[in-house]
Design a protein around this motif. Structure first.
Motif, PDB file in Angstrom:
ATOM      1  N   SER A 139       0.962  -1.229   0.126  1.00 39.47           N
ATOM      2  CA  SER A 139       0.034  -0.128   0.033  1.00 39.47           C
ATOM      3  C   SER A 139       0.869   1.345   0.167  1.00 39.47           C
ATOM      4  O   SER A 139       2.008   1.221   0.615  1.00 39.47           O
ATOM      5  CB  SER A 139      -0.973  -0.146   1.234  1.00 39.47           C
ATOM      6  OG  SER A 139      -1.487   1.426   1.276  1.00 39.47           O
ATOM      7  N   THR A 146      -0.121   6.834   6.492  1.00 39.58           N
ATOM      8  CA  THR A 146      -1.637   7.213   6.594  1.00 39.58           C
ATOM      9  C   THR A 146      -1.965   7.179   7.994  1.00 39.58           C
ATOM     10  O   THR A 146      -1.591   6.057   8.523  1.00 39.58           O
ATOM     11  CB  THR A 146      -2.373   6.447   5.654  1.00 39.58           C
ATOM     12  OG1 THR A 146      -1.660   6.621   4.040  1.00 39.58           O
ATOM     13  CG2 THR A 146      -3.551   6.517   5.523  1.00 39.58           C
ATOM     14  N   PRO A 182      -1.025   0.122  -4.092  1.00 37.86           N
ATOM     15  CA  PRO A 182      -2.063   1.094  -4.488  1.00 37.86           C
ATOM     16  C   PRO A 182      -2.238   2.278  -3.496  1.00 37.86           C
ATOM     17  O   PRO A 182      -1.914   2.212  -2.383  1.00 37.86           O
ATOM     18  CB  PRO A 182      -3.295   0.161  -4.272  1.00 37.86           C
ATOM     19  CG  PRO A 182      -2.832  -1.386  -3.976  1.00 37.86           C
ATOM     20  CD  PRO A 182      -1.438  -1.103  -3.498  1.00 37.86           C
ATOM     21  N   LEU A 184      -5.422   4.823  -2.148  1.00 34.18           N
ATOM     22  CA  LEU A 184      -6.997   4.626  -1.988  1.00 34.18           C
ATOM     23  C   LEU A 184      -7.803   4.303  -2.946  1.00 34.18           C
ATOM     24  O   LEU A 184      -7.754   5.045  -4.120  1.00 34.18           O
ATOM     25  CB  LEU A 184      -7.584   5.894  -1.196  1.00 34.18           C
ATOM     26  CG  LEU A 184      -8.833   5.857  -0.635  1.00 34.18           C
ATOM     27  CD1 LEU A 184      -9.198   4.692   0.267  1.00 34.18           C
ATOM     28  CD2 LEU A 184      -9.361   7.242  -0.330  1.00 34.18           C
TER      29      LEU A 184
HETATM   30  C1  4PL Z   1      -4.034   6.378   1.158  1.00 30.71           C
HETATM   31  O1  4PL Z   1      -3.875   1.055   2.060  1.00 30.71           O
HETATM   32  O2  4PL Z   1      -2.977   3.764   0.881  1.00 30.71           O
HETATM   33  C2  4PL Z   1      -6.655   4.799   3.077  1.00 30.71           C
HETATM   34  C3  4PL Z   1      -7.043   2.230   3.200  1.00 30.71           C
HETATM   35  N1  4PL Z   1      -5.903   5.688   2.255  1.00 30.71           N
HETATM   36  O3  4PL Z   1      -6.179   1.228   3.009  1.00 30.71           O
HETATM   37  C4  4PL Z   1      -4.920   1.895   2.227  1.00 30.71           C
HETATM   38  C5  4PL Z   1      -4.821   5.279   1.766  1.00 30.71           C
HETATM   39  C6  4PL Z   1      -6.349   3.575   2.727  1.00 30.71           C
HETATM   40  C7  4PL Z   1      -4.355   3.993   1.570  1.00 30.71           C
HETATM   41  C8  4PL Z   1      -5.135   3.155   2.212  1.00 30.71           C
END
Ligand code: 4PL
Ligand code: NAD
Length: 246
Positions: A139, A146, A182, A184
């Motif tokens: 992530s 985050t 990834p 969000l």
């Molecule tokens: C930027 O991996 O990478 C929320 C929730 N915001 O799970 C994530 C960001 C989330 C993220 C993620």
């Protein structure tokens, strides 16, 4: 080419969300896909929806015996070619509520599960002389730190570190190991969670506006597990509309 014709693939946590989109992309590229999930009913429903010979099975990614059996079944007396470690819990939890039980559950589900499946799958690839590939879903929260997911961020950092280390260990066998980070994504899990409220803030940080979709991640994964990415290993590919600039 990006064709995955004749490849055997396993995607964990693929009953819904990003995992399901990855399973669909690999199946559409010609792979025989096993959709593994602790939610077996959901996995079977996803397989029926995707078609292309996809199969849904019940498997808890934290249980070594269940994972080993699932991978042996998927290999059909050989080895799988593609393992996508996607299963995870995406928590939204204030720092003041993070206790040892939460920490251990997240490390177990989001990090140790990656070790368990990778251990078995790469051992089987080596035994079968198969130049397979492992793709881990980390992530961009690892880069951003985050809020409201400290154990998750730590686990994803572990996934990135393990991706780099395992690539080294199995590179001599022609096995590639990469990760995608990834940003969000509007997955099934995120839609029903407080993370859905974060899109406004996240879009402000992105170079391009818009809500990331599971298919945006799946397309990159399909490339990374294909022969077109044959000279890439140990890498983390960030897919987040430019929220993070590495
Ligand atoms: C930027 O991996 O990478 C929320 C929730 N915001 O799970 C994530 C960001 C989330 C993220 C993620
Ligand atoms: P989701 O919650 O929609 O789906 C996760 C799936 O994993 C579910 O089907 C669930 O049953 C399964 N699962 C959970 N625990 C399991 C276990 N022990 N064994 C087997 N399966 C299990 O999640 P998503 O948003 O699609 O996320 C998929 C992946 O992408 C995860 O690795 C997540 O950390 C990562 N990710 C998501 C986002 C996002 O914003 N959605 C951002 C970055 C990374």
């Amino acid at each position: 080419s990006t064709s995955l014709e004749g490849r055997k693939a396993v995607v964990t946590g693929a009953a819904q969300g990003i995992g399901k989109a990855i399973a669909r992309a690999l199946a559409e590229a010609g792979a025989k896909v096993v959709i593994s999930d602790i939610n077996g009913e959901g996995a079977k429903a996803a397989a029926a929806e995707i078609g292309h010979g996809a199969v849904g099975v019940t498997c808890d990614s934290t249980k070594v015996d269940e994972v080993n059996t699932m991978l042996e079944d998927a290999a059909e007396n050989g080895a799988i070619d593609i393992l996508v470690n996607n299963a995870s819990i995406v928590p939204y939890i204030a720092w003041d509520d993070v206790d040892l039980a939460h920490w251990q559950k997240i490390i177990d589900t989001n990090l140790t599960s990656v070790f368990i499946a990778s251990r078995k799958a790469t051992d089987m690839m080596r035994t079968a002389g198969r130049k397979g590939t492992v793709l881990n879903i980390a992530s961009n929260a690892f880069y951003a730190g985050t809020p409201n997911m400290s154990a998750y961020v730590a686990a994803k950092g572990g996934v990135v570190g393990f991706t780099r280390a395992l690539a080294t260990e199995v590179g001599k066998y022609g096995i590639r190991v990469n990760a995608v980070t990834p940003g969000l994504i509007e997955s099934d899990g995120v839609k029903g969670s407080p993370h859905a409220e974060s899109f406004g803030f996240v879009e402000m940080l992105q170079a391009m506006p818009g809500k990331g979709q599971p298919a945006d991640i799946a397309k990159v994964v399909a490339f990374l597990v294909s022969d077109d990415a044959g000279w890439m290993t140990g890498q983390c590919v960030n897919v987040d509309a430019g929220m993070i600039r590495l």
